[in-house]
Scaffold this active site. Structure first.
Site, PDB file in Angstrom:
ATOM      1  N   GLU A  20      46.018  50.258  33.473  1.00 47.44           N
ATOM      2  CA  GLU A  20      45.264  49.958  34.688  1.00 47.44           C
ATOM      3  C   GLU A  20      45.497  48.514  35.111  1.00 47.44           C
ATOM      4  O   GLU A  20      45.450  47.587  34.295  1.00 47.44           O
ATOM      5  CB  GLU A  20      43.774  50.195  34.470  1.00 47.44           C
ATOM      6  CG  GLU A  20      42.936  49.930  35.724  1.00 47.44           C
ATOM      7  CD  GLU A  20      41.526  50.446  35.594  1.00 47.44           C
ATOM      8  OE1 GLU A  20      41.373  51.659  35.331  1.00 47.44           O
ATOM      9  OE2 GLU A  20      40.583  49.636  35.729  1.00 47.44           O
ATOM     10  N   ASP A 112      30.894  49.567  43.285  1.00 47.52           N
ATOM     11  CA  ASP A 112      29.798  48.627  43.055  1.00 47.52           C
ATOM     12  C   ASP A 112      29.198  48.184  44.384  1.00 47.52           C
ATOM     13  O   ASP A 112      29.835  48.297  45.432  1.00 47.52           O
ATOM     14  CB  ASP A 112      30.307  47.411  42.292  1.00 47.52           C
ATOM     15  CG  ASP A 112      30.806  47.776  40.901  1.00 47.52           C
ATOM     16  OD1 ASP A 112      30.208  48.672  40.282  1.00 47.52           O
ATOM     17  OD2 ASP A 112      31.795  47.168  40.456  1.00 47.52           O
TER      18      ASP A 112
END
Length: 312
Positions: A20, A112
């Site tokens: 990632e 978020d």
């Protein structure tokens, strides 16, 4: 190739490995990212993923990087995708753009709260939950859809049981695989997988592992995501905290042992949180491929968690 197909192929015995990355904010950071990609490409990862910036701030950059990874580096890539600061029509337009670019895999996330906000609130005309995003993608587009899961329970969940109920709803909505938040105690992961299976969640669950490379940085990250430390690991890190090279060396050793245990006991692969760096991940994955801890007949590692045979 679609990640769900890669996972199906991996069920024959070979785990899959993925990396990632996050979109850098500066030209220097971008140069470092592509340098890490060139080095990690030599390890032949099954796929890589690219995150979204806070508040969806790197939406365009994420798509650009994923496309470049596929076209220039010849690697399968997955774009993270969130509901933040987007109406449903905005989401559809971005998904169409991804599809047009040839992207096959999407990690569907709520995201978020936008910068400056303490609590999540949905955008007017948008979606509130990641489950809704999974449903939208599965219903209207031809992507392999993944979702996130939280071995130590999502920070906003009212209970571990409610968190699992919601996770099952995401799988039922079309999530074909799950990738965990980082964790450092494998007992937490093994318990989580057992509870997920009991709850009827049957899609592959890929553990996410972040090598420890910097004492202050990893402490900050774990505080943000709620990951806990085994006491013996805290002690080892405390003993080395004033020696960055010793911390990094311990981090590689610990991650090799952590991944070996996960793979020996049935994890379908490992998703490495690289922080856009290559040395630790290269060392860990190279060691694992030499060791092959998932080959229980050769190593015997998988015997540790098997129950004793019944008495005659």
């Amino acid at each position: 190739m679609r990640i769900d197909e890669l996972l199906d192929a991996g069920r024959s015995g070979e785990p899959i490995f993925s990396f990632e990355f996050f979109p850098p904010r500066t030209p220097e950071g971008e140069e470092n990212l592509y340098a890490a990609l060139r080095e990690l490409r030599e390890l032949g990862p099954d796929f890589v993923s690219v995150t979204y910036g806070a508040g969806g701030s790197t939406r365009g950059k994420t798509i650009e990087i994923v496309t470049r990874i596929r076209e220039e580096f010849g690697l399968e890539a997955m774009a993270h995708f969130t509901c933040v600061n987007a109406t449903t029509d905005d989401l559809r337009a971005t998904l169409a753009q991804m599809q047009e670019a040839g992207i096959s895999n999407v990690l569907a996330l709520r995201g978020d709260p936008p910068q400056g906000q303490d609590r999540w609130t949905k955008t007017e005309g948008g979606l509130e939950y990641s489950r809704e995003l999974v449903e939208l993608i599965d219903r209207e587009f031809d992507f392999a859809v993944g979702a996130a899961c939280f071995p130590e329970t999502h920070l906003d969940a009212v209970s571990p049981e409610a968190d699992l109920d919601y996770l099952k709803a995401k799988a039922d909505a079309g999530a074909r695989f799950l990738i965990t938040q980082l964790f450092f105690d494998n007992g937490v992961f093994h318990d989580f997988v057992a509870r997920a299976r009991e709850a009827g969640i049957d899609v592959p669950i890929i553990p996410g592992v972040m090598p420890i490379s910097d004492y202050a940085q990893i402490a900050r990250i774990t505080t943000m995501c709620g990951a806990t430390w085994p006491e013996h690991v805290i002690g080892e890190l405390e003993a080395r905290k004033d020696d960055p090279a010793a911390v990094a060396a311990f981090g590689v050793s610990y991650a090799v042992m952590q991944c070996a245990d996960l793979l020996a006991h049935g994890a379908p692969g490992i998703h490495f949180y690289t922080l856009n760096r290559s040395p630790a991940t290269r060392a860990i994955l190279s060691a694992l491929r030499l060791w092959r801890p998932w080959d229980a007949e050769r190593t015997g590692l998988g015997e540790a968690r098997k129950p004793p045979a019944p008495a005659a």
